[in-house]
Motif scaffolding. Structure first.
Motif, mmCIF file in Angstrom:
data_model
loop_
_atom_site.group_PDB
_atom_site.id
_atom_site.type_symbol
_atom_site.label_atom_id
_atom_site.label_comp_id
_atom_site.label_asym_id
_atom_site.label_seq_id
_atom_site.Cartn_x
_atom_site.Cartn_y
_atom_site.Cartn_z
ATOM 1 N N GLY A 163 17.780 5.791 -22.423
ATOM 2 C CA GLY A 163 16.905 6.790 -22.475
ATOM 3 C C GLY A 163 15.625 7.295 -22.027
ATOM 4 N N ILE A 164 15.094 8.220 -21.182
ATOM 5 C CA ILE A 164 13.360 7.316 -21.343
ATOM 6 C C ILE A 164 12.956 8.038 -22.126
ATOM 7 C CG2 ILE A 164 11.987 8.532 -19.944
ATOM 8 C CD1 ILE A 164 13.594 8.321 -17.018
ATOM 9 N N VAL A 165 11.995 8.123 -22.812
ATOM 10 C CA VAL A 165 11.171 8.109 -24.240
ATOM 11 C C VAL A 165 9.677 8.850 -23.450
ATOM 12 C CG1 VAL A 165 10.009 7.472 -26.793
ATOM 13 C CG2 VAL A 165 12.472 7.097 -25.469
ATOM 14 N N ARG A 166 8.953 7.673 -22.681
ATOM 15 C CA ARG A 166 7.823 8.385 -22.167
ATOM 16 C C ARG A 166 7.991 7.998 -20.456
ATOM 17 N NH1 ARG A 166 4.924 10.715 -25.896
ATOM 18 N NH2 ARG A 166 5.559 10.078 -28.191
ATOM 19 N N ARG A 167 6.922 9.051 -19.932
ATOM 20 C CA ARG A 167 6.942 8.506 -18.604
ATOM 21 C C ARG A 167 5.937 9.049 -17.820
ATOM 22 N NH1 ARG A 167 12.142 9.171 -14.461
ATOM 23 N NH2 ARG A 167 11.070 7.312 -12.893
ATOM 24 N N ALA A 168 5.166 8.461 -16.644
ATOM 25 C CA ALA A 168 3.564 8.622 -17.148
ATOM 26 C C ALA A 168 3.523 8.314 -15.230
ATOM 27 C CB ALA A 168 2.304 8.339 -17.228
ATOM 28 N N VAL A 169 3.064 8.984 -14.214
ATOM 29 C CA VAL A 169 3.449 8.333 -12.690
ATOM 30 C C VAL A 169 1.948 8.646 -12.120
ATOM 31 C CG1 VAL A 169 4.092 9.620 -10.412
ATOM 32 C CG2 VAL A 169 5.217 10.096 -12.678
ATOM 33 N N ASP A 170 1.055 7.642 -11.647
ATOM 34 C CA ASP A 170 0.235 8.052 -11.348
ATOM 35 C C ASP A 170 -1.136 7.481 -11.942
ATOM 36 O OD1 ASP A 170 2.175 7.783 -8.465
ATOM 37 O OD2 ASP A 170 1.248 10.385 -7.800
ATOM 38 N N LEU A 171 -1.296 6.876 -13.143
ATOM 39 C CA LEU A 171 -1.924 6.557 -13.479
ATOM 40 C C LEU A 171 -2.803 5.752 -13.243
ATOM 41 C CD1 LEU A 171 -0.650 6.556 -17.280
ATOM 42 C CD2 LEU A 171 -1.388 8.677 -16.395
ATOM 43 N N PRO A 172 -4.490 5.348 -13.562
ATOM 44 C CA PRO A 172 -5.328 5.171 -13.189
ATOM 45 C C PRO A 172 -5.472 4.038 -14.239
ATOM 46 C CG PRO A 172 -6.266 6.794 -13.111
ATOM 47 C CD PRO A 172 -4.979 7.004 -13.735
ATOM 48 N N ILE A 173 -4.931 2.545 -13.636
ATOM 49 C CA ILE A 173 -4.288 1.856 -14.594
ATOM 50 C C ILE A 173 -5.525 0.255 -14.649
ATOM 51 C CG2 ILE A 173 -3.153 -0.392 -15.713
ATOM 52 C CD1 ILE A 173 -1.193 1.205 -15.152
ATOM 53 N N ARG A 174 -6.061 -0.671 -15.510
ATOM 54 C CA ARG A 174 -6.444 -1.483 -15.016
ATOM 55 C C ARG A 174 -6.169 -3.075 -15.186
ATOM 56 N NH1 ARG A 174 -12.718 -2.256 -17.642
ATOM 57 N NH2 ARG A 174 -13.807 -0.528 -15.437
ATOM 58 N N ARG A 175 -5.878 -4.317 -14.876
ATOM 59 C CA ARG A 175 -4.964 -4.972 -14.706
ATOM 60 C C ARG A 175 -5.769 -6.258 -15.344
ATOM 61 N NH1 ARG A 175 -0.839 -7.692 -10.534
ATOM 62 N NH2 ARG A 175 -2.641 -7.263 -9.838
ATOM 63 N N THR A 176 -6.343 -6.752 -16.113
ATOM 64 C CA THR A 176 -6.733 -7.635 -16.295
ATOM 65 C C THR A 176 -5.961 -9.011 -16.803
ATOM 66 O OG1 THR A 176 -8.650 -6.457 -17.464
ATOM 67 C CG2 THR A 176 -8.837 -8.679 -17.920
ATOM 68 N N ARG A 177 -6.580 -10.206 -15.546
ATOM 69 C CA ARG A 177 -6.466 -11.702 -15.996
ATOM 70 C C ARG A 177 -7.477 -12.457 -15.775
ATOM 71 N NH1 ARG A 177 -0.874 -13.621 -13.780
ATOM 72 N NH2 ARG A 177 -1.002 -15.340 -14.794
ATOM 73 N N ALA A 178 -7.330 -13.516 -16.675
ATOM 74 C CA ALA A 178 -8.114 -15.007 -16.761
ATOM 75 C C ALA A 178 -9.401 -14.336 -16.293
ATOM 76 C CB ALA A 178 -7.628 -15.026 -15.591
ATOM 77 N N GLY A 179 -10.320 -13.368 -17.006
ATOM 78 C CA GLY A 179 -11.048 -12.705 -17.273
ATOM 79 C C GLY A 179 -11.735 -11.512 -16.044
ATOM 80 N N THR A 180 -10.918 -11.293 -15.247
ATOM 81 C CA THR A 180 -10.954 -10.426 -14.104
ATOM 82 C C THR A 180 -9.663 -9.159 -13.600
ATOM 83 O OG1 THR A 180 -9.672 -11.558 -12.465
ATOM 84 C CG2 THR A 180 -11.763 -12.703 -12.238
#
Length: 148
Positions: free
Chosen positions: A41-58
């Motif tokens: 049951g898909i509740v929300r879907r967004a395609v081709d979003l700019p996403i910022r992935r942050t890990r270990a300060g970078t």
């Protein structure tokens, strides 16, 4: 009468069609995954979003897609899943909202990774739906049980 212009037009048209066929969005999923999400049951879907992935300060900005079902959260690029939260997930997850931006965090301390994005509409609704999935994970239930 020259044969070349129609031939060139056909070749150009064929090249454009081939290029268009090769252009896939990050939202493209295999049939098995698509069936799974529809069954959940898909509740929300967004395609081709700019996403910022942050890990270990970078951090790194990329384009990805997000599917939120009644049971799962998946951040993916086509069939490659960056993050998958299911009812069996045992990790620590949290979502925070700052105006129209959401930040979904997985893990704790220095090993945590967060994905920050602006949903296309209704940030409060997105946050509530993501929290509902997180609260249904095995890890959240275990932590709730320990807190009692």
């Amino acid at each position: 009468m020259s044969v070349r212009p129609p031939l060139l037009r056909r070749a150009a048209l064929a090249a454009l069609l081939l290029l268009a066929a090769c252009q896939r969005t990050t939202g493209t999923l295999g049939a098995e995954q698509q069936r799974r999400f529809e069954a959940e049951g898909i509740v929300r879907r967004a395609v081709d979003l700019p996403i910022r992935r942050t890990r270990a300060g970078t951090w790194k900005e990329s384009t990805a897609s997000i599917v939120v079902t009644a049971q799962s959260i998946v951040i993916h690029q086509r069939d490659y899943f960056w993050l998958e939260i299911t009812p069996r997930s045992t990790g620590a997850y949290a979502v925070a909202r700052d105006h129209d931006r959401l930040s979904l965090r997985a893990g704790r301390g220095g090993s945590a990774t967060s994905w920050s994005f602006r949903p296309p509409e209704d940030p409060a609704g997105w946050a509530a739906d993501i929290r509902a999935v997180i609260h249904g994970t095995a890890g959240a239930k275990r932590r709730d049980h320990r807190a009692r």
